[in-house]
Design an enzyme around this catalytic site. Sequence first.
Site, PDB file in Angstrom:
ATOM      1  N   ARG A 132       0.926  -1.437  -0.154  1.00 40.81           N
ATOM      2  CA  ARG A 132       0.016  -0.084   0.507  1.00 40.81           C
ATOM      3  C   ARG A 132       0.906   1.224  -0.280  1.00 40.81           C
ATOM      4  O   ARG A 132       0.952   2.354  -0.460  1.00 40.81           O
ATOM      5  CB  ARG A 132      -0.833  -0.454   1.440  1.00 40.81           C
ATOM      6  CG  ARG A 132      -1.431   1.705   1.047  1.00 40.81           C
ATOM      7  CD  ARG A 132      -3.196   0.813   2.206  1.00 40.81           C
ATOM      8  NE  ARG A 132      -4.055   2.354   2.949  1.00 40.81           N
ATOM      9  CZ  ARG A 132      -3.996   2.745   3.433  1.00 40.81           C
ATOM     10  NH1 ARG A 132      -2.746   2.222   4.697  1.00 40.81           N
ATOM     11  NH2 ARG A 132      -4.417   3.979   4.284  1.00 40.81           N
ATOM     12  N   HIS A 136       1.081   4.423  -3.150  1.00 40.71           N
ATOM     13  CA  HIS A 136       0.384   5.575  -2.829  1.00 40.71           C
ATOM     14  C   HIS A 136       0.951   6.159  -3.070  1.00 40.71           C
ATOM     15  O   HIS A 136       0.698   7.384  -3.243  1.00 40.71           O
ATOM     16  CB  HIS A 136      -0.724   5.341  -1.199  1.00 40.71           C
ATOM     17  CG  HIS A 136      -1.269   4.866  -1.031  1.00 40.71           C
ATOM     18  ND1 HIS A 136      -2.909   5.696   0.025  1.00 40.71           N
ATOM     19  CD2 HIS A 136      -1.916   3.645  -1.204  1.00 40.71           C
ATOM     20  CE1 HIS A 136      -3.584   4.524  -0.439  1.00 40.71           C
ATOM     21  NE2 HIS A 136      -3.999   4.004  -1.423  1.00 40.71           N
ATOM     22  N   TRP A 275     -10.212  -8.122   2.288  1.00 41.44           N
ATOM     23  CA  TRP A 275     -10.874  -9.135   1.622  1.00 41.44           C
ATOM     24  C   TRP A 275     -11.280  -9.900   0.777  1.00 41.44           C
ATOM     25  O   TRP A 275     -11.709 -10.730   0.161  1.00 41.44           O
ATOM     26  CB  TRP A 275     -10.063  -8.386  -0.078  1.00 41.44           C
ATOM     27  CG  TRP A 275     -10.786  -6.740  -0.143  1.00 41.44           C
ATOM     28  CD1 TRP A 275     -11.749  -6.249  -1.144  1.00 41.44           C
ATOM     29  CD2 TRP A 275     -10.012  -5.805   0.371  1.00 41.44           C
ATOM     30  NE1 TRP A 275     -11.088  -4.670  -0.839  1.00 41.44           N
ATOM     31  CE2 TRP A 275     -10.392  -4.253   0.186  1.00 41.44           C
ATOM     32  CE3 TRP A 275      -8.437  -6.292   0.999  1.00 41.44           C
ATOM     33  CZ2 TRP A 275      -9.976  -3.440   0.210  1.00 41.44           C
ATOM     34  CZ3 TRP A 275      -8.242  -4.562   1.443  1.00 41.44           C
ATOM     35  CH2 TRP A 275      -8.860  -3.517   1.491  1.00 41.44           C
TER      36      TRP A 275
END
Length: 375
Positions: A132, A136, A275
């Site tokens: 991440r 990002h 998820w």
Amino acid sequence: MATAARSFTRVATRSTPFASSIPYAASRNSRLALQRQAFRSSRRGYASGPGSNPSKPYLYWGIGLAAAAGAGVYFYNANGGITTLKEGSAGETRGLFTPTKEDYQKVYNEIAKALAEKDDYDDGSYGPVLVRLAWHCSGTYDKLTNTGGSNGATMRFAPESDHGANAGLKAARDFLEPIKEKYPWITYSDLWTLAGVCAIQEMQGPVIPWRPGRADRDVAMCTPDGRLPDASKEQSHLRAIFGRMGFDDREIVALSGAHALGRCHTDRSGFEGPWSFSPTVMSNDYYRLLLGEKWNYRKWNGPKQFEDMGSKSLMMLPTDMALIQDKDFKKHVERYAKDDQAFFSEFRDVIVKLFELGVPFQSKEEDRMTLQPST
């Protein structure tokens, strides 16, 4: 304990490869049952965070700066340690250091070692949050202005570090700080993207070609808020955000497959849950679950999200559901759900593109290196 559980999860997820010649429904139930069992046994709670001529040195200093800027070289200081140039250190330098593939492999190995040893984060791995971070810091790129992207590592500074989309990423930056201290010659910009590559590979994802050449920048180069995806939005938002970076529909869906990893936190994004049943293993399960599970709105006090009807332990975001509500997105979801090798191949190419957006490399694409996973 977490390491053992994570190893079991990896075996479970890799033991029943998806073959396109076998109907999806026939293999889904047994595999997902194994994943549910492994996930429930290994799941952790949310984490909180974690006396010479004075004219000559300046002449050499200027020459050194030019060389460093053009070739990405570094200097040894008088104590024998590798360091970047610092103001007033001209008299202390004694030779040039040009990092090789072997040097970057050492940094990779250090990251992989830390991932294996520090298993007290989320579901037993810092891997997802490192992905991440790399995502990002790269996903702020704007092709029209050629600003943002991984070149700069400007998330080190406020206001960018305080952007809502970057909440919780201090844990990833702090995780990498001891490695930066051990290898100070690598820029934060290169370290963060290399950590993303390492995390993907160590979580059984595809081998990701990578090359160095990013420079760190100061606070003046921080990007404005709003350049990263808003998970509460739908199709048009995804196309606007990713289109600004130069991605098409297929690439948008391929990048979304990273949601097989990690989970959401109420104290960061406001959303909650993983998820997939194996959030520390890279796979095509994100697509399989999107298509194979039934999803309802979750009844809770948080933002709009979906939960699976079966276990009620998984979640999908509005941007995830948009991928199966839009026919041009859905055809790629279906293709990746049937063929994990197609997903790995196309994810590899698009993540390389993401990590290189806006970087003024001195090297060529053929100079990319592949670094050896630890397992």
